[in-house]
Design an enzyme around this catalytic site. Structure first.
Site, PDB file in Angstrom:
ATOM      1  N   LYS A  14       0.870  -1.187   0.000  1.00 55.40           N
ATOM      2  CA  LYS A  14       0.000   0.000   0.000  1.00 55.40           C
ATOM      3  C   LYS A  14       0.900   1.228   0.000  1.00 55.40           C
ATOM      4  O   LYS A  14       1.837   1.306   0.811  1.00 55.40           O
ATOM      5  CB  LYS A  14      -0.910  -0.006   1.229  1.00 55.40           C
ATOM      6  CG  LYS A  14      -1.809   1.227   1.279  1.00 55.40           C
ATOM      7  CD  LYS A  14      -2.890   1.121   2.333  1.00 55.40           C
ATOM      8  CE  LYS A  14      -2.394   1.469   3.702  1.00 55.40           C
ATOM      9  NZ  LYS A  14      -3.464   1.888   4.640  1.00 55.40           N
TER      10      LYS A  14
ATOM     11  N   ARG B  67     -10.684  -0.932   5.802  1.00 61.28           N
ATOM     12  CA  ARG B  67      -9.932  -1.680   6.831  1.00 61.28           C
ATOM     13  C   ARG B  67     -10.174  -1.071   8.215  1.00 61.28           C
ATOM     14  O   ARG B  67     -10.414  -1.793   9.182  1.00 61.28           O
ATOM     15  CB  ARG B  67      -8.439  -1.689   6.482  1.00 61.28           C
ATOM     16  CG  ARG B  67      -7.597  -2.538   7.415  1.00 61.28           C
ATOM     17  CD  ARG B  67      -6.843  -1.725   8.436  1.00 61.28           C
ATOM     18  NE  ARG B  67      -6.127  -0.648   7.802  1.00 61.28           N
ATOM     19  CZ  ARG B  67      -5.844   0.486   8.422  1.00 61.28           C
ATOM     20  NH1 ARG B  67      -6.210   0.686   9.675  1.00 61.28           N
ATOM     21  NH2 ARG B  67      -5.201   1.444   7.788  1.00 61.28           N
TER      22      ARG B  67
ATOM     23  N   GLN C 103     -13.470   8.713   7.618  1.00 58.92           N
ATOM     24  CA  GLN C 103     -13.429   7.546   8.521  1.00 58.92           C
ATOM     25  C   GLN C 103     -14.759   7.380   9.249  1.00 58.92           C
ATOM     26  O   GLN C 103     -15.243   6.263   9.431  1.00 58.92           O
ATOM     27  CB  GLN C 103     -12.300   7.686   9.547  1.00 58.92           C
ATOM     28  CG  GLN C 103     -10.914   7.783   8.947  1.00 58.92           C
ATOM     29  CD  GLN C 103     -10.563   6.605   8.064  1.00 58.92           C
ATOM     30  OE1 GLN C 103     -11.090   5.495   8.217  1.00 58.92           O
ATOM     31  NE2 GLN C 103      -9.686   6.836   7.117  1.00 58.92           N
TER      32      GLN C 103
ATOM     33  N   GLY D 172      -8.913   8.310  15.765  1.00 56.92           N
ATOM     34  CA  GLY D 172      -7.886   9.322  15.502  1.00 56.92           C
ATOM     35  C   GLY D 172      -6.731   9.267  16.490  1.00 56.92           C
ATOM     36  O   GLY D 172      -6.340   8.187  16.947  1.00 56.92           O
TER      37      GLY D 172
HETATM   38  N1  NAD Z   1      -6.670   4.235  13.266  1.00 56.31           N
HETATM   39  C1  NAD Z   1      -6.425   4.111  11.969  1.00 56.31           C
HETATM   40  O1  NAD Z   1      -6.085   3.045  11.480  1.00 56.31           O
HETATM   41  C2  NAD Z   1      -6.628   5.308  11.097  1.00 56.31           C
HETATM   42  C3  NAD Z   1      -6.612   5.188   9.708  1.00 56.31           C
HETATM   43  C4  NAD Z   1      -6.859   6.304   8.920  1.00 56.31           C
HETATM   44  C5  NAD Z   1      -7.082   7.536   9.518  1.00 56.31           C
HETATM   45  N2  NAD Z   1      -7.037   7.641  10.879  1.00 56.31           N
HETATM   46  C6  NAD Z   1      -7.247   8.921  11.562  1.00 56.31           C
HETATM   47  O2  NAD Z   1      -8.634   9.162  11.637  1.00 56.31           O
HETATM   48  C7  NAD Z   1      -8.863  10.563  11.803  1.00 56.31           C
HETATM   49  C8  NAD Z   1      -9.987  11.013  10.878  1.00 56.31           C
HETATM   50  O3  NAD Z   1      -9.596  10.809   9.538  1.00 56.31           O
HETATM   51  P1  NAD Z   1     -10.543  11.285   8.323  1.00 56.31           P
HETATM   52  O4  NAD Z   1      -9.915  10.771   7.075  1.00 56.31           O
HETATM   53  O5  NAD Z   1     -11.949  10.952   8.632  1.00 56.31           O
HETATM   54  O6  NAD Z   1     -10.314  12.853   8.424  1.00 56.31           O
HETATM   55  P2  NAD Z   1     -11.251  14.029   7.881  1.00 56.31           P
HETATM   56  O7  NAD Z   1     -10.356  15.181   7.727  1.00 56.31           O
HETATM   57  O8  NAD Z   1     -12.061  13.546   6.732  1.00 56.31           O
HETATM   58  O9  NAD Z   1     -12.268  14.317   9.102  1.00 56.31           O
HETATM   59  C9  NAD Z   1     -11.805  14.849  10.298  1.00 56.31           C
HETATM   60  C10 NAD Z   1     -12.989  15.240  11.140  1.00 56.31           C
HETATM   61  O10 NAD Z   1     -12.495  15.702  12.395  1.00 56.31           O
HETATM   62  C11 NAD Z   1     -13.336  16.752  12.812  1.00 56.31           C
HETATM   63  N3  NAD Z   1     -12.674  17.590  13.819  1.00 56.31           N
HETATM   64  C12 NAD Z   1     -11.458  18.159  13.765  1.00 56.31           C
HETATM   65  N4  NAD Z   1     -11.246  18.889  14.886  1.00 56.31           N
HETATM   66  C13 NAD Z   1     -12.358  18.765  15.635  1.00 56.31           C
HETATM   67  C14 NAD Z   1     -12.759  19.281  16.884  1.00 56.31           C
HETATM   68  N5  NAD Z   1     -11.956  20.066  17.599  1.00 56.31           N
HETATM   69  N6  NAD Z   1     -13.991  18.959  17.361  1.00 56.31           N
HETATM   70  C15 NAD Z   1     -14.804  18.139  16.652  1.00 56.31           C
HETATM   71  N7  NAD Z   1     -14.484  17.627  15.457  1.00 56.31           N
HETATM   72  C16 NAD Z   1     -13.275  17.933  14.965  1.00 56.31           C
HETATM   73  C17 NAD Z   1     -13.591  17.530  11.552  1.00 56.31           C
HETATM   74  O11 NAD Z   1     -14.729  18.355  11.742  1.00 56.31           O
HETATM   75  C18 NAD Z   1     -13.818  16.397  10.553  1.00 56.31           C
HETATM   76  O12 NAD Z   1     -15.169  16.041  10.527  1.00 56.31           O
HETATM   77  C19 NAD Z   1      -7.519  11.240  11.504  1.00 56.31           C
HETATM   78  O13 NAD Z   1      -6.915  11.586  12.716  1.00 56.31           O
HETATM   79  C20 NAD Z   1      -6.709  10.151  10.834  1.00 56.31           C
HETATM   80  O14 NAD Z   1      -5.331  10.300  11.025  1.00 56.31           O
HETATM   81  C21 NAD Z   1      -6.835   6.554  11.667  1.00 56.31           C
END
Ligand code: NAD
Length: 353
Positions: A78, A122, A150, A237
């Site tokens: 990936k 995933r 996510q 997150g």
């Molecule tokens: N655990 C894993 O395997 C994995 C995999 C991919 C992504 N992630 C993480 O998941 C998280 C979300 O990813 P995404 O692609 O959905 O991002 P995204 O940018 O599409 O969405 C982020 C969301 O966070 C919200 N947000 C930010 N600050 C905020 C606050 N102070 N209060 C409330 N809401 C808030 C935003 O409004 C938005 O809706 C990221 O941190 C990313 O790194 C984790």
């Protein structure tokens, strides 16, 4: 010219995968469960990922994550870009990925495919598997902080794992993100009751049966007081909840605690601060899938799930998607080479000396 040295692979766009029916969280959960068990049995090669960070402050990066599924005789990688400022700066997605799959008999490529769908599925699939074991199976409400990519995929996964969900509440940083979440998810789940919390996380989360945080924030947004007994919490997150959330949970489960504890999630911070010890972790998810550790044992338990992401699971899901797309006749066969370099008849015309 003989075809003996021809190499071709299947090109699969995101739309090819969607048309083939690959947005199927049960397909992803089955592949993820098989992969976790195979990894534990030593049937998966999973070398270290290669990370290139372009900006320490924003964590803009491209990672290269390989894995080989020995029973399936498939090696994959990936290539994933994570650019957290993208949504606010350009109005485009944070994460994008491509996946290459090769067979390991001759070592030739099988597929070059979109990896964004697979990557997001995933994350959802691992949360869905955890929910199967740790959410109350009569859960009727789910609530989100974060309304991004996510969060949306997690809703699909949670509905697949816990079909009794009837209400979905969502809070995000901006109201327009909540509205977009509701607009995009309503056609997929017309039977669900959606509620936008007007950026108030407490209004969304208080008393819901399943809680999900999926934000790009680095702050203790989720409060322990909002989590009633019996709740299942999926943390996606980084730092998203106050320490008291994990402290009050009877069961803490990770995809891989040894990996989680060295990262920057809430649990990792707690570990580094001495607020969480190895013995506080109930299980890695595979131990529950294998039936060695218990899932939920009563209606009062609070459970906390955190996954950092195991890329061999992405490769396993990508392979399942590839097989489904192949069966559905989706995608385009593209040539990589027609013959070996020195067998091209026009080589003398093409060479630059
Ligand atoms: N655990 C894993 O395997 C994995 C995999 C991919 C992504 N992630 C993480 O998941 C998280 C979300 O990813 P995404 O692609 O959905 O991002 P995204 O940018 O599409 O969405 C982020 C969301 O966070 C919200 N947000 C930010 N600050 C905020 C606050 N102070 N209060 C409330 N809401 C808030 C935003 O409004 C938005 O809706 C990221 O941190 C990313 O790194 C984790």
């Amino acid at each position: 010219m003989s075809d003996k040295h021809r190499i071709e692979c299947l090109y699969l766009s995101q739309e090819d995968l969607l048309r083939a029916g690959c947005l199927d969280l049960r397909l992803a959960m089955d592949a993820a469960e098989r992969a976790m068990l195979a990894y534990r049995d030593g049937k998966i090669l999973f070398p270290e990922k290669v990370v290139q960070i372009f900006d320490d402050a924003t964590q803009e990066r491209i990672n290269c994550l390989p894995a080989t599924l020995l029973p399936e005789k498939v090696c994959g990688v990936k290539w994933v870009s994570v650019f957290p400022p993208n949504p606010e700066k350009y109005g485009v997605q944070n994460l994008s990925a491509v996946i290459v799959l090769s067979e390991i008999e001759k070592g030739f490529p099988l597929a070059f495919m979109d990896g964004t769908l697979c990557s997001n599925m995933r994350v959802g699939a691992m949360g869905g598997i955890a929910a199967k074991h740790f959410a109350r199976q009569d859960s009727s409400s789910i609530a989100f902080i974060g309304a991004g990519e996510q969060a949306k995929m997690h809703l699909i996964a949670m509905k697949a794992a816990v079909p009794t969900i009837e209400e979905c509440r969502v809070s995000a940083k901006y109201e327009h993100e909540e509205a977009q979440f509701v607009d995009e998810m309503t056609p997929l789940f017309p039977e669900l009751r959606f509620l936008s919390a007007g950026t108030d996380p407490e209004k969304a989360m208080s008393g819901a049966d399943i809680l999900v945080t999926a934000t790009s924030a680095q702050a203790p947004l989720l409060k322990a007081a909002w989590m009633k007994p019996g709740t299942f919490y999926s943390h996606i997150g980084g730092w998203e909840d106050e320490y008291a959330v994990a402290e009050q949970c009877e069961k803490i489960v990770c995809d891989d605690w040894e990996t989680v504890k060295h990262r920057t999630q809430t649990l990792s911070r707690m570990y580094k601060d001495g607020a969480l010890k190895d013995e506080d972790i109930h299980a890695d998810l595979v131990e529950v899938v294998a039936g060695e550790k218990s899932g939920r044992q009563n209606d009062e338990e609070r459970a906390y799930f955190n996954a950092v992401g195991l890329a061999y699971v992405d490769v396993a899901i990508a392979h399942a998607m590839y097989l489904r797309a192949l069966e559905a006749g989706q995608g385009q066969t593209v040539g990589i080479q027609e013959t070996m370099i020195f067998q091209h008849e026009q080589l003398a015309d093409w060479i630059r000396i």
